[in-house]
Write an enzyme that holds these catalytic residues in place. Sequence first.
Site, PDB file in Angstrom:
ATOM      1  N   CYS A 121       0.841  -1.191   0.000  1.00 45.52           N
ATOM      2  CA  CYS A 121       0.000   0.000   0.000  1.00 45.52           C
ATOM      3  C   CYS A 121       0.871   1.233   0.000  1.00 45.52           C
ATOM      4  O   CYS A 121       1.629   1.454   0.937  1.00 45.52           O
ATOM      5  CB  CYS A 121      -0.920   0.002   1.212  1.00 45.52           C
ATOM      6  SG  CYS A 121      -1.893   1.509   1.371  1.00 45.52           S
ATOM      7  N   CYS A 261      -7.300  -6.967 -20.229  1.00 45.07           N
ATOM      8  CA  CYS A 261      -6.536  -7.601 -21.302  1.00 45.07           C
ATOM      9  C   CYS A 261      -6.765  -9.104 -21.289  1.00 45.07           C
ATOM     10  O   CYS A 261      -6.391  -9.798 -20.346  1.00 45.07           O
ATOM     11  CB  CYS A 261      -5.051  -7.288 -21.149  1.00 45.07           C
ATOM     12  SG  CYS A 261      -4.655  -5.540 -21.348  1.00 45.07           S
ATOM     13  N   GLY A 264      -7.353 -11.649 -27.525  1.00 46.33           N
ATOM     14  CA  GLY A 264      -8.220 -11.117 -28.562  1.00 46.33           C
ATOM     15  C   GLY A 264      -9.043  -9.911 -28.179  1.00 46.33           C
ATOM     16  O   GLY A 264      -9.842  -9.430 -28.992  1.00 46.33           O
ATOM     17  N   ARG A 265      -8.870  -9.348 -26.970  1.00 47.46           N
ATOM     18  CA  ARG A 265      -9.659  -8.179 -26.578  1.00 47.46           C
ATOM     19  C   ARG A 265      -8.938  -7.368 -25.504  1.00 47.46           C
ATOM     20  O   ARG A 265      -8.079  -7.880 -24.782  1.00 47.46           O
ATOM     21  CB  ARG A 265     -11.038  -8.577 -26.069  1.00 47.46           C
ATOM     22  CG  ARG A 265     -11.009  -9.485 -24.865  1.00 47.46           C
ATOM     23  CD  ARG A 265     -12.258  -9.306 -24.003  1.00 47.46           C
ATOM     24  NE  ARG A 265     -12.299  -7.994 -23.380  1.00 47.46           N
ATOM     25  CZ  ARG A 265     -13.302  -7.578 -22.610  1.00 47.46           C
ATOM     26  NH1 ARG A 265     -14.345  -8.365 -22.402  1.00 47.46           N
ATOM     27  NH2 ARG A 265     -13.267  -6.377 -22.055  1.00 47.46           N
TER      28      ARG A 265
END
Length: 278
Positions: A121, A261, A264-265
Amino acid sequence: MNNILSEEVLNVTDFTTSRQLTLWKREDLQSPQLDDVAEEVPVALVYNGISHVVMMASPKDLTHFAMGFSLSEGIIDSPREIYGMDVVPSCNGLEVQIDLSSRRFMGLKARRRALAGRTGCGVCGVEQLNDIGKPVQPLPFSQTFNLGNLDRALKHLNDFQPTGKLTGCTHAAAWVMPSGELAGGHEDVGRHVALDKLLGRRATEGEEWRQGAALVSSRASYEMVQKSAMCGVEILFAVSAATTLAVDVAERCNLTLVGFCKPGRATIYTHPQRLIAD
């Protein structure tokens, strides 16, 4: 001091502990058995004898972590400003003892903050909300990436998560070359720490690490965007989503931020002009 690129450990089982637990499956409560659990330890970064920050992290690749943190937090501008590092046991955790240049150490003392972080953090310990976020120079548009090559990187991302394969408990950060090949990667129980390890490694590697993009297995927070930009990374791919603040920071500092991610996309949040859709 030891060479700053020295490896602390070599065996993945050094980062796991066997614990007795009970597995549950529907209609089948199994008897107790041993299983692997990821190690998480306090890691203090100590600059010229003064502790600056304590983060919870996986106990490996800690010199890379210290280098990446120092760069991404603006403590140094160049790896040459760190003269050496030692990783030593301390109390219930580890210390990375860092020999910092005198000029940088004076600057660090002037803005020192006491951080007792949760897992990776970076906001913990900041005294005022106005202190969140650092001024980042807008990035140049010198990089491009063909999205058609991203599938190859995604396929091999977990190759850099040996502890994660055993425990299901780590994040990964890897450097993707323009071809889609992964030049290298690191894992940690904290996503910010994994990225710092990657950024520290990149700062000390050769020319093949100058071109390409960073890929993380987690969501993209504003701090991950900021850390990437501070280290000159122009493109950040994330397997999961990005936050609104991450998108805002990426827009302001000219970083191309891509989330969700999958093969293909992908979802392009900011500055798509660096990306080639093939």
